[in-house]
Design a protein around this motif. Structure first.
Motif, PDB file in Angstrom:
ATOM      1  N   GLY A 299       4.193 -29.151  -3.316  1.00 40.18           N
ATOM      2  CA  GLY A 299       2.820 -29.583  -3.049  1.00 40.18           C
ATOM      3  C   GLY A 299       2.155 -28.842  -1.921  1.00 40.18           C
ATOM      4  N   VAL A 300       2.757 -27.759  -1.449  1.00 45.06           N
ATOM      5  CA  VAL A 300       2.187 -26.981  -0.356  1.00 45.06           C
ATOM      6  C   VAL A 300       1.552 -25.713  -0.924  1.00 45.06           C
ATOM      7  CG1 VAL A 300       2.685 -25.729   1.783  1.00 45.06           C
ATOM      8  CG2 VAL A 300       3.898 -27.870   1.259  1.00 45.06           C
ATOM      9  N   PRO A 301       0.261 -25.472  -0.669  1.00 47.56           N
ATOM     10  CA  PRO A 301      -0.371 -24.232  -1.160  1.00 47.56           C
ATOM     11  C   PRO A 301       0.223 -23.018  -0.459  1.00 47.56           C
ATOM     12  CG  PRO A 301      -2.009 -25.853  -0.479  1.00 47.56           C
ATOM     13  CD  PRO A 301      -0.695 -26.331   0.028  1.00 47.56           C
ATOM     14  N   ARG A 302       0.249 -21.923  -1.205  1.00 44.02           N
ATOM     15  CA  ARG A 302       0.759 -20.670  -0.663  1.00 44.02           C
ATOM     16  C   ARG A 302      -0.164 -19.550  -1.105  1.00 44.02           C
ATOM     17  NH1 ARG A 302       4.464 -16.988  -3.001  1.00 44.02           N
ATOM     18  NH2 ARG A 302       4.903 -18.487  -4.669  1.00 44.02           N
ATOM     19  N   VAL A 303      -0.562 -18.708  -0.169  1.00 43.73           N
ATOM     20  CA  VAL A 303      -1.386 -17.543  -0.490  1.00 43.73           C
ATOM     21  C   VAL A 303      -0.474 -16.345  -0.713  1.00 43.73           C
ATOM     22  CG1 VAL A 303      -3.149 -15.946   0.347  1.00 43.73           C
ATOM     23  CG2 VAL A 303      -3.386 -18.403   0.767  1.00 43.73           C
ATOM     24  N   ILE A 304      -0.701 -15.640  -1.821  1.00 44.28           N
ATOM     25  CA  ILE A 304       0.025 -14.403  -2.103  1.00 44.28           C
ATOM     26  C   ILE A 304      -0.885 -13.254  -1.695  1.00 44.28           C
ATOM     27  CG2 ILE A 304       1.180 -13.017  -3.870  1.00 44.28           C
ATOM     28  CD1 ILE A 304       1.368 -15.580  -5.573  1.00 44.28           C
ATOM     29  N   PRO A 305      -0.632 -12.624  -0.551  1.00 45.57           N
ATOM     30  CA  PRO A 305      -1.476 -11.487  -0.161  1.00 45.57           C
ATOM     31  C   PRO A 305      -1.285 -10.325  -1.131  1.00 45.57           C
ATOM     32  CG  PRO A 305      -0.101 -12.274   1.676  1.00 45.57           C
ATOM     33  CD  PRO A 305       0.428 -12.894   0.430  1.00 45.57           C
ATOM     34  N   ASN A 306      -2.357  -9.610  -1.391  1.00 45.19           N
ATOM     35  CA  ASN A 306      -2.287  -8.400  -2.233  1.00 45.19           C
ATOM     36  C   ASN A 306      -1.647  -8.698  -3.589  1.00 45.19           C
ATOM     37  OD1 ASN A 306      -3.186  -7.339   0.166  1.00 45.19           O
ATOM     38  ND2 ASN A 306      -1.441  -5.987   0.493  1.00 45.19           N
ATOM     39  N   ALA A 307      -2.041  -9.795  -4.204  1.00 50.37           N
ATOM     40  CA  ALA A 307      -1.448 -10.179  -5.486  1.00 50.37           C
ATOM     41  C   ALA A 307      -1.915  -9.287  -6.636  1.00 50.37           C
ATOM     42  CB  ALA A 307      -1.790 -11.636  -5.799  1.00 50.37           C
ATOM     43  N   VAL A 308      -3.142  -8.792  -6.544  1.00 52.59           N
ATOM     44  CA  VAL A 308      -3.724  -7.963  -7.608  1.00 52.59           C
ATOM     45  C   VAL A 308      -4.237  -6.674  -6.990  1.00 52.59           C
ATOM     46  CG1 VAL A 308      -5.528  -7.807  -9.374  1.00 52.59           C
ATOM     47  CG2 VAL A 308      -4.358  -9.995  -8.975  1.00 52.59           C
ATOM     48  N   CYS A 309      -3.896  -5.555  -7.623  1.00 51.08           N
ATOM     49  CA  CYS A 309      -4.293  -4.233  -7.118  1.00 51.08           C
ATOM     50  C   CYS A 309      -5.381  -3.647  -8.008  1.00 51.08           C
ATOM     51  CB  CYS A 309      -3.074  -3.299  -7.110  1.00 51.08           C
ATOM     52  SG  CYS A 309      -3.460  -1.588  -6.678  1.00 51.08           S
ATOM     53  N   LEU A 310      -6.371  -3.037  -7.380  1.00 51.79           N
ATOM     54  CA  LEU A 310      -7.451  -2.349  -8.087  1.00 51.79           C
ATOM     55  C   LEU A 310      -7.496  -0.916  -7.584  1.00 51.79           C
ATOM     56  CD1 LEU A 310     -10.106  -2.333  -9.819  1.00 51.79           C
ATOM     57  CD2 LEU A 310     -11.292  -3.035  -7.728  1.00 51.79           C
ATOM     58  N   HIS A 311      -7.400   0.049  -8.505  1.00 51.79           N
ATOM     59  CA  HIS A 311      -7.513   1.447  -8.099  1.00 51.79           C
ATOM     60  C   HIS A 311      -7.886   2.301  -9.300  1.00 51.79           C
ATOM     61  CE1 HIS A 311      -3.515   1.783  -9.888  1.00 51.79           C
ATOM     62  NE2 HIS A 311      -3.520   3.081  -9.701  1.00 51.79           N
TER      63      HIS A 311
ATOM     64  N   LEU B 208       0.834  -1.192   0.000  1.00 52.06           N
ATOM     65  CA  LEU B 208       0.000   0.000   0.000  1.00 52.06           C
ATOM     66  C   LEU B 208       0.879   1.257   0.000  1.00 52.06           C
ATOM     67  CD1 LEU B 208      -3.028   0.814   0.220  1.00 52.06           C
ATOM     68  CD2 LEU B 208      -2.664   1.021   2.677  1.00 52.06           C
ATOM     69  N   GLY B 209       0.594   2.168  -0.924  1.00 45.57           N
ATOM     70  CA  GLY B 209       1.342   3.406  -1.001  1.00 45.57           C
ATOM     71  C   GLY B 209       2.620   3.304  -1.811  1.00 45.57           C
ATOM     72  N   CYS B 210       2.985   2.097  -2.241  1.00 52.68           N
ATOM     73  CA  CYS B 210       4.196   1.907  -3.041  1.00 52.68           C
ATOM     74  C   CYS B 210       3.853   1.554  -4.483  1.00 52.68           C
ATOM     75  CB  CYS B 210       5.062   0.804  -2.430  1.00 52.68           C
ATOM     76  SG  CYS B 210       5.676   1.168  -0.791  1.00 52.68           S
ATOM     77  N   ASP B 211       3.118   0.465  -4.646  1.00 55.51           N
ATOM     78  CA  ASP B 211       2.804   0.002  -5.996  1.00 55.51           C
ATOM     79  C   ASP B 211       1.587   0.700  -6.586  1.00 55.51           C
ATOM     80  OD1 ASP B 211       4.725  -2.384  -6.332  1.00 55.51           O
ATOM     81  OD2 ASP B 211       3.831  -2.729  -4.370  1.00 55.51           O
ATOM     82  N   CYS B 212       0.643   1.114  -5.752  1.00 58.18           N
ATOM     83  CA  CYS B 212      -0.565   1.798  -6.212  1.00 58.18           C
ATOM     84  C   CYS B 212      -0.875   2.926  -5.237  1.00 58.18           C
ATOM     85  CB  CYS B 212      -1.756   0.845  -6.267  1.00 58.18           C
ATOM     86  SG  CYS B 212      -1.486  -0.677  -7.187  1.00 58.18           S
ATOM     87  N   LEU B 213      -1.410   4.046  -5.766  1.00 59.63           N
ATOM     88  CA  LEU B 213      -1.808   5.178  -4.931  1.00 59.63           C
ATOM     89  C   LEU B 213      -3.307   5.409  -5.049  1.00 59.63           C
ATOM     90  CD1 LEU B 213       1.032   7.781  -5.662  1.00 59.63           C
ATOM     91  CD2 LEU B 213       0.831   6.240  -3.716  1.00 59.63           C
ATOM     92  N   GLY B 214      -3.904   5.905  -3.973  1.00 60.93           N
ATOM     93  CA  GLY B 214      -5.330   6.187  -3.961  1.00 60.93           C
ATOM     94  C   GLY B 214      -6.042   5.280  -2.979  1.00 60.93           C
ATOM     95  N   VAL B 215      -7.303   5.019  -3.267  1.00 60.91           N
ATOM     96  CA  VAL B 215      -8.087   4.089  -2.450  1.00 60.91           C
ATOM     97  C   VAL B 215      -8.021   2.724  -3.138  1.00 60.91           C
ATOM     98  CG1 VAL B 215     -10.333   3.587  -1.440  1.00 60.91           C
ATOM     99  CG2 VAL B 215      -9.561   5.952  -1.648  1.00 60.91           C
ATOM    100  N   ILE B 216      -7.437   1.770  -2.464  1.00 62.26           N
ATOM    101  CA  ILE B 216      -7.008   0.519  -3.083  1.00 62.26           C
ATOM    102  C   ILE B 216      -7.858  -0.654  -2.594  1.00 62.26           C
ATOM    103  CG2 ILE B 216      -5.043  -1.008  -3.486  1.00 62.26           C
ATOM    104  CD1 ILE B 216      -4.652   1.893  -4.473  1.00 62.26           C
ATOM    105  N   HIS B 217      -8.192  -1.541  -3.532  1.00 58.68           N
ATOM    106  CA  HIS B 217      -8.711  -2.851  -3.157  1.00 58.68           C
ATOM    107  C   HIS B 217      -7.725  -3.892  -3.672  1.00 58.68           C
ATOM    108  CE1 HIS B 217     -11.476  -6.113  -2.274  1.00 58.68           C
ATOM    109  NE2 HIS B 217     -11.129  -6.626  -3.442  1.00 58.68           N
ATOM    110  N   TYR B 218      -7.404  -4.861  -2.823  1.00 60.16           N
ATOM    111  CA  TYR B 218      -6.496  -5.937  -3.204  1.00 60.16           C
ATOM    112  C   TYR B 218      -7.242  -7.258  -3.305  1.00 60.16           C
ATOM    113  CZ  TYR B 218      -2.454  -2.942  -2.131  1.00 60.16           C
ATOM    114  OH  TYR B 218      -1.521  -1.949  -2.123  1.00 60.16           O
ATOM    115  N   PHE B 219      -6.786  -8.089  -4.250  1.00 57.40           N
ATOM    116  CA  PHE B 219      -7.227  -9.473  -4.357  1.00 57.40           C
ATOM    117  C   PHE B 219      -6.035 -10.369  -4.001  1.00 57.40           C
ATOM    118  CE2 PHE B 219      -9.864  -7.101  -7.299  1.00 57.40           C
ATOM    119  CZ  PHE B 219     -11.136  -7.629  -7.118  1.00 57.40           C
TER     120      PHE B 219
END
Length: 667
Positions: free
Chosen positions: A335-347, A315-326
């Motif tokens: 074979g271990v699942p991994r979640v990537i937080p904030n992988a996609v930015c919407l603004h 937040l504040g680095c890759d996108c500016l404004g009011v941000i929603h992340y997926f």
């Protein structure tokens, strides 16, 4: 200021096209590990939702997926079809060439560790004054087209080697020239260490982290403020904004995917534009005969995968404004699942003038500012970083902007050594000329599933009787009616572009409704036709390919390009069937290209370079669809009120809040 958007509205139920969750990925791994065909040392290369089934499935029907599993001790690999749901199970097994699956990050780390532990590798480094191998970086690289014949049939990689002087050092600034390990990726055996001679290591630091360089003074805050929040709404994975509706998807191979782009102009109802859009492949060939360069030609998506390489955005680095992340989930090679937080930015972003006219007779000005909605993700492939920015506009246009940054892939050079195919960027460091090709897959659906492709050019009138003044030019439309004609080249000298037309819908002028396709950045391979890179990636030889939809033909360079026979599969082969493109379920494969002549200003970290593709409505609407965009609330045209002094006058106006302010303008 950059803030998070309010929590999205939960979807009533998961959508069939929603990305696979971490729980579903864990289920897949469990089903596969429970099968007798899968060995204890199994590795995985991605699980993908069966999107074709998802589009046809009845509500609540069990989702399907496809997984790739590698069994090193058995020298086998499988592509496995699965059903998820309450009773998950495998449904189909297809044996693969064990060399075919891509390389996971987990495998890459194992290969690097195997190199550092090898005595021959250690001796080669010692000849160059490197005795602490823990600081040596090894990037396993794809070897397609350059497999040593003595290792035929093995799953191979080769290593590019870099040296750090400390844990915080930028190793990519110190290439270890001449040392090339050849690695068996199943057994993690170091088969051979090539040593092409000692080249002095660069002694110059390439560190560019905060605090290393004194900060530039005078930079004041620039705040992006949306006091009433964003104009978009998010429901599950669906986004609605300014007439647009789109679903955010994510896959192991392509990373960010957009589904079901529709546009509603003036509340008349949503109309289809694109069924699916994604960067389908990235191919990066290098053009140098140096021992650590000549093998470099990578299918970064087909040999590594964009999904696992996707960044968590800040937040504040890759996108500016009011941000929603997926967030996104991927299955690791272990074979271990991994979640990537904030992988996609919407603004949202302001984008300058949308449309404007000043009436010189009345003095009246009408102006509207453009705003765009951006859906973006970043992936890091070893040294390079790539940003993918899909922008939706209020006039119905769509743009993909690809941002290329990160660290150049360098080679070590001796003092006084000629570098005909590279450019020096630092002492003992040169960067090879190379290219970046991005194949963008667009499953078109302009006003429905039945579309056709039309090539458009500007051509002068050849009949002098029709053109007595010599200045007449026609718009020439050439329908591309079959796959045999579907490999197209750009030509700016004729203003060449393409239209994707509906085979059924018409506008009020009686023309087919359509969207126009522009490729703003293209490149052509500057190599011999018999070269490995030309034979491995024939798709880069054309800027646009058109095919009829086939659920089993998902990737422009073929399903499994890793160590495949060059040119054995891909869009150029599919076209030999010459299926009809006249009013069909049309898939476009647009090749966005960038020829990279390295610059010293791109060292030790590269300012962003850009490449773009645009789609814009072309008769899709009957008139400007952005006439209903409201004027800016702060748009006040100041008028001179009184003279202040010769050569100056004072302006008096009010802010949107009603505050009066004055300023003096020098003429």
């Amino acid at each position: 200021m950059s803030t998070l958007a309010p929590e999205p509205v939960p979807a009533d139920a998961p959508h069939p096209l929603d990305p696979l969750t971490a729980a579903e990925l864990a289920t897949v791994a469990k089903v596969l590990r429970g099968d007798a065909r899968v060995t204890e040392d199994a590795r995985f290369w991605g699980v993908t939702l069966d999107e074709d089934h998802a589009r046809r499935a009845a509500p609540g029907e069990t989702r399907r997926a496809r997984a790739v599993v590698i069994c090193p001790s058995a020298h086998l690999a499988y592509e496995v079809g699965l059903e998820l749901g309450d009773t998950p199970r495998s449904t189909a097994w297809r044996e693969l060439d064990v060399r075919s699956p891509g390389c996971s990050s987990e495998e890459a780390r194992q290969a690097a560790a195997a190199c550092r532990a090898d005595p021959r590798f250690q001796r080669a480094l010692a000849l160059r004054g490197i005795h602490d191998v823990s600081l040596v970086m090894v990037d396993p690289e794809s070897i397609g087209g350059f497999e040593p014949p003595e290792y035929k049939g093995r799953r191979l990689t080769w290593g590019s080697v870099w040296h750090r002087t400390s844990e915080d050092d930028n190793g990519y600034a110190r290439p270890v020239q001449g040392v090339v390990p050849i690695i068996d990726m199943e057994s993690m055996e170091i088969l051979h260490i090539e040593d092409h001679g000692v080249v002095p290591l660069s002694q110059e630091s390439g560190v560019f982290s905060t605090g290393v360089v004194p900060p530039r003074p005078g930079l004041r805050p620039l705040e992006v403020v949306q006091p009433e929040g964003p104009s978009f709404t998010v429901t599950g994975q669906r986004i609605d904004w300014q007439g647009w509706s789109v679903r955010v998807g994510f896959t192991h191979r392509e990373g960010l995917v957009l589904h079901d782009l529709t546009f509603d102009a003036g509340g008349k109802g949503p109309r289809q534009v694109i069924r699916r859009a994604a960067v389908n492949e990235m191919y990066v060939p290098y053009f140098d005969t140096a021992s650590t360069q000549y093998r470099k030609n990578f299918f970064d998506w087909g040999e590594y995968g964009a999904g696992p390489l996707t960044n968590s955005l800040a937040l504040g680095c890759d996108c500016l404004g009011v941000i929603h992340y997926f967030d996104a989930a991927v299955l690791g090679g272990d074979g271990v699942p991994r979640v990537i937080p904030n992988a996609v930015c919407l603004h949202e972003e302001d984008d300058g003038i949308l449309w404007k006219h000043h009436d010189g007779r009345s003095g009246r000005t009408e102006v509207r500012r453009s705003r765009r909605l951006i859906i973006s993700a970043f992936a890091t492939v070893a040294n390079y970083d790539y940003g993918f920015y899909w922008s939706l506009y209020q006039d119905g246009s769509v743009m993909l902007e690809i941002k290329m940054t990160g660290i150049l892939s360098a080679t070590g050079v001796a003092e006084g050594e000629e570098t005909p195919y590279a450019r020096r960027v630092a002492p003992n460091v040169a960067v090879t000329n190379h290219q970046h090709f991005f194949s963008v897959r667009l499953d078109m659906a302009v006003d429905g599933p039945r579309n056709r492709l039309v090539e458009v050019t500007a051509e002068h009138e050849t009949d002098p009787e029709l053109d007595p003044y010599g200045n007449a030019a026609r718009t020439v439309l050439r329908p591309i009616l079959s796959e045999a004609e579907g490999a197209r080249r750009t030509d700016p000298s004729r203003a060449l572009h393409w239209r994707v037309e509906s085979a059924e819908a018409r506008n009020r002028m009686g023309e087919p409704t359509a969207y126009r396709v522009h490729l703003e950045n293209t490149a052509v391979l500057p190599v011999r036709e018999d070269s490995v890179c030309a034979r491995r990636a024939p798709f880069v030889g054309r800027q646009l390919w058109a095919t009829a939809y086939d659920p089993d033909r998902r990737f422009v360079a073929g399903e499994y390009p890793n160590q495949a026979e060059p040119g054995a599969d891909g869009v150029h082969k599919w076209q030999e069937e010459d299926r009809s493109l006249d009013g069909t379920d049309l898939v476009l494969w647009a090749t966005v290209g960038s020829h990279h002549f390295p610059r010293p200003e791109e060292w030790p970290v590269m300012p962003v370079a850009r490449a773009r593709l645009r789609l814009e409505p072309d008769g899709f609407f009957d008139r400007n669809p952005a006439l209903d965009v409201p004027p800016p609330v702060s748009c006040h045209a100041p008028r001179p009120r009184r003279r202040a002094a010769p050569g100056r006058y004072t302006l008096r106006t009010r802010t949107p809040e009603g505050c009066l302010y004055c300023c003096t303008v020098h003429r």
